[in-house]
Write a protein that holds these residues in place. Structure first.
Motif, PDB file in Angstrom:
ATOM      1  N   VAL A 102       1.464   5.333   0.756  1.00 24.19           N
ATOM      2  CA  VAL A 102       0.540   6.658   1.378  1.00 24.19           C
ATOM      3  C   VAL A 102       1.248   7.758   0.951  1.00 24.19           C
ATOM      4  O   VAL A 102       2.506   8.098   1.279  1.00 24.19           O
ATOM      5  CB  VAL A 102       0.221   6.527   3.052  1.00 24.19           C
ATOM      6  N   ARG A 133      -3.686   6.986  -2.014  1.00 23.83           N
ATOM      7  CA  ARG A 133      -3.896   7.269  -0.565  1.00 23.83           C
ATOM      8  C   ARG A 133      -2.749   8.558   0.949  1.00 23.83           C
ATOM      9  O   ARG A 133      -1.828   8.264   0.366  1.00 23.83           O
ATOM     10  CB  ARG A 133      -3.806   6.314   0.927  1.00 23.83           C
ATOM     11  N   SER A 141      -3.778  -0.936   7.855  1.00 20.01           N
ATOM     12  CA  SER A 141      -4.626  -1.413   6.788  1.00 20.01           C
ATOM     13  C   SER A 141      -3.455  -2.907   6.156  1.00 20.01           C
ATOM     14  O   SER A 141      -3.892  -3.721   6.183  1.00 20.01           O
ATOM     15  CB  SER A 141      -4.686  -0.583   5.524  1.00 20.01           C
ATOM     16  N   GLU A 186       0.780  -1.214  -0.332  1.00 18.73           N
ATOM     17  CA  GLU A 186       0.160   0.070   0.011  1.00 18.73           C
ATOM     18  C   GLU A 186       0.810   0.710   0.185  1.00 18.73           C
ATOM     19  O   GLU A 186       1.799   1.275   1.044  1.00 18.73           O
ATOM     20  CB  GLU A 186      -0.998   0.012   1.281  1.00 18.73           C
TER      21      GLU A 186
END
Lengths: 142, 124, 283
Positions: B79, B102, B117, B77
């Motif tokens: 960010v 994100r 997450s 993920e």
């Protein structure tokens, strides 16, 4: 010919070649210095520098290199900053299409021209296939 | 020779902090480095700190979106943290909303978001 | 030649009965201003003006915009500005110039043709100077109004902290594009300064929104997302909801709540705060 920006006497204008990749960085730095001198608000400075960055890259990638002239401008007592991007590349055949969000002739996102126009107060596009492209942008201090 | 932005590792998270005005080639290199290291270091998350960045144009914006998409494919993920207000306003005006990216206000909040997450996907 | 004559005619007209004329002028203007300016000040102002005008005409200036009139214009600029600041009307400002015409009138009755000619010529100059005072007056008022608007903008746009990690900006009154932009920049900066991940934009006190204002709101919400914060819009009144739909503005996936209280509750929930009413105190 498009009319030249109303260059202010103080400081005059500076000319930079846009030929190599790192010239885009240099164009940004020149835009930053001038935007600060012209007393733009922080947000307006950022908008102007970003627009200059987009156009410098366009000059480099699509125009095959060219020249940037930038300086302070004054009209009716108002101070601002202007930049002129000049190339002798292939020019733009369909201006309306080139100004459309998302349209690109190359690998970009197609936000260069249309995006840059939204970031500045004045945007002048002068182009002709085979002759080249000149883009003039001005942002006025509030 | 263009310079490379260092990629740090904290646990299973890769951290990139952009400190200088990036040349386009450096941006492309960063994108490649990250893709490679997500796999080689089995990272679960990537944090890109742009607190010091004064200008994000469409080129850098696209790089952020691309890294987010690539990392998702590689099961990590991404960010983006620390975007300045003036930069955010300019990106919106430019027409870039960085759909799949994100974001978090600062590094600390970004790391917390990743931890939440990652643990959620692990439970799945 | 002709010019030389006309100049001497004008000078003659003004000088003929200098002292009496000036006194009469002061009296007339003082009457029009109803004693809201001290007589001494008025005497000083008009005397200065009188000698500057005489000087300008002697030097050959026969036009309100002539180079030689610059001293007169400077004095009138000062006069108009101070009238505007003290709240006099445009007529009360221009009367300082126009009264001179009336003072000169009686001299015409027994006057010869040249005298009438000179009067008409001076009268044109004075009309132009009167228009000049009105213009300066208007500029000054505009400056005052824009300064007040700036002050109002500063006063009327507080960003308040409602909870740890939750800020709100209550918008009141008429939103124009410029003001919305300022508020929104302030809101985004406050997100950074307070480290808040939740922001509430409350528009209960907003009378109307147009497309531009709605666009600014939307852009701010997207910008806040880019920074890692969430915005909720609360207090949309029925008429405004109707306008938004009628204008075809897409609010997309933006969270809206009926009241500021509902928005706060949502923001708290999102930041992991749970509100529990104490037993026994529950109504």
């Amino acid at each position: 010919m498009t009319t030249p920006p109303p260059w202010a006497a103080e400081g005059g204008q500076q000319t930079h070649a846009i030929a190599k990749n790192d010239d885009v960085v240099r164009a940004r730095q020149l835009a930053r210095t001038l935007a600060q001198e012209s007393k733009l608000s922080l947000v307006d400075q950022t908008k102007f520098i970003t627009a200059a960055s987009e156009l410098a890259r366009n000059t480099m990638v699509y125009g095959g290199g060219g020249e940037l002239r930038a300086g302070l401008v004054r009209r009716n007592g108002r101070l601002g900053v202007a930049a002129v991007f000049d190339d002798t590349g292939p020019g733009i055949a369909d201006v309306d299409l080139a100004m459309t969000d998302g349209w690109t002739s190359g690998l970009g996102l197609g936000l260069g021209l249309s995006g840059a126009r939204r970031l500045v107060d004045e945007f002048l596009l002068d182009t002709e296939p085979g002759r080249g492209t000149t883009v003039t942008i001005i942002k006025w201090a509030r | 020779m263009s310079e490379r932005v260092p990629v740090l590792r904290i646990g299973d998270i890769l951290l990139v902090s952009i400190q200088v005005d990036l040349e386009d080639q450096t941006v492309m290199n960063l994108q490649e480095d990250l893709a490679e290291q997500i796999v080689s270091r089995s990272a679960r998350g990537v944090v890109i700190d742009i607190t010091a960045v004064e200008i994000v144009d469409s080129f850098v914006g696209r790089m952020l979106a691309t890294i987010a998409s690539i990392s998702r494919l590689l099961d990590a993920e991404t960010v983006v943290v620390g975007m300045r207000p003036a930069v955010a306003i300019t990106l919106v005006e430019l027409g870039l909303s960085l759909g799949g990216v994100r974001t978090a206000l600062d590094l600390e909040k970004g790391l917390a978001l990743l931890r939440r997450s990652v643990s959620r996907t692990d439970r799945r | 030649m002709a010019k030389q004559e006309s100049v001497s005619g004008l000078v003659g007209l003004l000088e003929a009965d200098g002292e009496a004329l000036a006194d009469e002028w002061v009296a007339l203007v003082a009457g029009a201003l109803g004693g809201r300016i001290s007589r001494a000040e008025l005497v000083r102002e008009l005397r200065e003006l009188y000698s500057a005008l005489l000087e300008a005409i002697r030097s050959g200036a026969d036009d309100a915009h002539a180079e030689g009139m610059s001293e007169v214009r400077a004095l009138l600029t000062e006069l108009s500005r101070s009238r505007a600041r003290q709240g006099f009307t445009p007529s009360e400002t221009a009367v300082s110039v126009l009264a001179l015409k009336r003072v000169l009138e009686p001299g015409l009755r027994e006057g010869a043709a040249e005298k009438t000619q000179a009067y008409l010529q001076l009268s044109r100059v004075l009309d132009d100077l009167a228009l000049f005072t009105i213009e300066t007056y208007t500029h000054t008022r505009e400056d005052i109004i824009s300064a007040q608007a700036d002050q109002l903008m500063e006063l009327s746009t507080p960003v308040v902290k409602l909870w740890d990690g939750v800020i709100a900006v209550p918008l009141v009154g008429t939103l124009d594009s410029a003001r919305t932009q300022v508020v929104m920049e302030k809101l985004l900066q406050a997100l950074v300064d307070t480290g808040s991940e939740q922001a509430i934009i409350d528009i209960t006190g907003v009378a109307a929104v147009d497309t531009q204002v709605a666009q600014h709101l939307l852009k701010t919400i997207v910008a806040a997302r880019l920074m890692g914060a969430e915005c909720t819009v609360s207090g949309i009144r029925p008429q405004i909801a109707q306008t938004i739909v009628a204008l075809g503005i897409e609010f997309g996936d933006i969270v809206t709540k009926a009241t500021l209280a509902d928005a706060l509750q949502l923001a708290l929930m999102k930041s992991g705060v749970e509100l529990v009413a104490q037993q026994g105190l529950q109504r």
